[in-house]
Design an enzyme around this catalytic site. Structure first.
Site, PDB file in Angstrom:
ATOM      1  N   CYS A 138       0.838  -1.202   0.000  1.00  0.00           N
ATOM      2  CA  CYS A 138       0.000   0.000   0.000  1.00  0.00           C
ATOM      3  C   CYS A 138       0.875   1.255   0.000  1.00  0.00           C
ATOM      4  CB  CYS A 138      -0.981  -0.046   1.162  1.00  0.00           C
ATOM      5  SG  CYS A 138      -2.347   1.125   1.008  1.00  0.00           S
ATOM      6  N   HIS A 260      -3.467  -5.390  -0.156  1.00  0.00           N
ATOM      7  CA  HIS A 260      -2.982  -6.005   1.092  1.00  0.00           C
ATOM      8  C   HIS A 260      -3.227  -7.506   1.062  1.00  0.00           C
ATOM      9  CE1 HIS A 260      -2.339  -2.409   3.779  1.00  0.00           C
ATOM     10  NE2 HIS A 260      -3.053  -1.849   2.820  1.00  0.00           N
ATOM     11  N   GLU A 262      -2.059  -9.756   2.931  1.00  0.00           N
ATOM     12  CA  GLU A 262      -2.167 -10.306   4.297  1.00  0.00           C
ATOM     13  C   GLU A 262      -3.562 -10.167   4.874  1.00  0.00           C
ATOM     14  OE1 GLU A 262      -1.893  -6.018   5.078  1.00  0.00           O
ATOM     15  OE2 GLU A 262      -0.933  -7.360   3.651  1.00  0.00           O
TER      16      GLU A 262
END
Length: 433
Positions: A138, A260, A262
């Protein structure tokens, strides 16, 4: 606790374990600033075999980054908008009214944090200079692009979307559906993203996946050294990497992802949307481990001592060991003669320019009783000085205290470097005599 007091295996482990620096994000909680890093990042870094080292976002840290050495990898992952003055280009034609509207719409992101910008840009450039593995998520991907001369859209909706037909526009942030919002990206063949998500792409015979999105800015002009890995339907670059600096097995990894991975997890579970979501972290840590191993021969192999030096070293070590046993009372063994302690005493006396911290470390190793008494006297004197210093500092302003702290941190770092050199000179003189 000092490494010298850890068990032998633990001490070795702490030396070789690869370290990943992550800069924290500052926010306000209960009227005070707190620093944080998302646990998803930390969990994945640890699970693949590296240690996350959090760099606090506090004033003056950008001058102390060398104190965090050795650096085997850097992960930048969250934060506010980057200061536009660091990348602004002539093609930006937003009016002051539009910029103010952007600030109102994205209040939490548009509060510029120049200290964080400085810290992260210095780390990014350090990685680029040394080929240290770098993963930007990001904001981290935007920092990487800016560090290499690229630019950003100040606001995707106003800079990009309004010039596109309705069917090409993409919503990149949804405050009402923050975690579950997804949009489609097209993955470029023969890139790392392609290999990571290959099994999922084969399922529907498309080169597309759905990713999450938490941003109102993004890459505008991609820096020349990078190659895109994915685009959203509005043409925004969602991932890029340096093909000349990508080989995890050899410790090479320079990459930025706008989304993202994750956090791409199914609602109310920890199950990932795709098996490939964790590969960015897995391959990044693989590169970090390999980079650490490349440094190991020059950093971690002890210098072989000649026989005379080895004999002197053993005598000094035995002297300290005997003195330590006397201090701790942990052994009934006492030196058979007072001269057994002379080697340690002579070593300490020949190194009089020692800091309080170094004196404390030597005492813990087993300094002689005579040196210990001298040390206690110095402690008493320091307590009096400390009391006087506290009285003075309570009268100083916050700004004065912050400046004073930054100055002494810098002085402390310089002193440590000079002292290390002087001590090394002493060792070299003994070795050559």
């Amino acid at each position: 606790m000092l490494i010298s007091h850890l068990p032998m295996d633990t001490a070795k482990f702490s030396v070789v374990l690869p370290r990943v620096l992550i800069v924290s994000r500052r926010t306000v909680r209960k009227n005070k600033f707190v620093d944080f890093v998302g646990e998803y990042h930390l969990d994945l870094i640890v699970s693949y075999g590296a240690v996350p080292v959090i760099v606090p976002r506090v004033s003056g840290v950008h001058m102390l980054l060398e104190s965090f050495e050795p650096i085997h990898g850097v992960l930048l992952c969250e934060g506010e908008d980057i200061d536009p003055s660091l990348y602004e280009d002539e093609s930006n034609n937003l009016s002051p009214q539009e910029i103010e509207e952007i600030r109102r719409q994205h209040v939490s992101d548009t509060a510029i944090d120049k200290e964080k910008d400085t810290i992260e840009l210095r780390l990014a450039k350090l990685c680029l200079e040394r080929n240290i593995p770098f993963l930007g998520i990001c904001r981290g991907s935007q920092v990487l692009n800016v560090a290499c001369g690229g630019t950003l859209y100040r606001d995707i909706e106003k800079d990009l979307s309004r010039n596109l037909p309705q069917d090409k526009r993409v919503v990149h942030i949804d405050y009402d559906n923050y975690d579950n919002h997804r949009h489609v990206v097209k993955i470029i063949e023969n890139t790392p993203l392609h290999y990571w998500f290959k099994d999922s792409l084969l399922e529907d015979n498309k080169m597309e996946i759905c990713v999450n999105s938490y941003h109102h800015q993004g890459v505008k002009k991609l820096a020349q050294r990078f190659v895109p890995m994915a685009f959203s339907h509005d043409g925004l670059i969602e991932g890029f990497y340096d093909p000349d600096a990508y080989n995890p097995e050899e410790g090479k990894f320079i990459m930025g992802l706008q989304f993202h991975p994750e956090r791409m997890r199914q609602q109310d579970t920890d199950e990932f949307d795709y098996p490939g979501c964790t590969f960015a972290y897995q391959e990044f840590v693989k590169a970090v481990v390999a980079y650490n191993k490349k440094l190991s021969p020059s950093v971690q192999k002890p210098t072989k001592l000649n026989q005379e030096m080895e004999k002197k070293r053993k005598i000094i070590v035995r002297s300290f060991s005997l003195a330590r046993n006397i201090y701790e009372g942990s052994s009934q063994m006492h030196p058979s003669k007072e001269s057994d302690l002379d080697a340690g005493a002579e070593f300490l006396e020949s190194n009089t320019a020692l800091s309080i911290q170094q004196e404390a470390r030597l005492i813990e190793m087993g300094a002689t009783v005579r040196i210990g008494c001298s040390y206690l006297e110095k402690l008493k004197m320091n307590e009096e000085r400390e009391g006087l210093a506290r009285k003075i500092m309570f009268k100083m302003s916050v700004e004065q205290l912050s400046d004073l702290k930054s100055f002494y941190n810098m002085v402390g770092q310089i002193c440590s470097e000079v002292l290390e050199r002087k001590l090394q000179d002493i060792v070299n003189e003994v070795a050559s005599s």
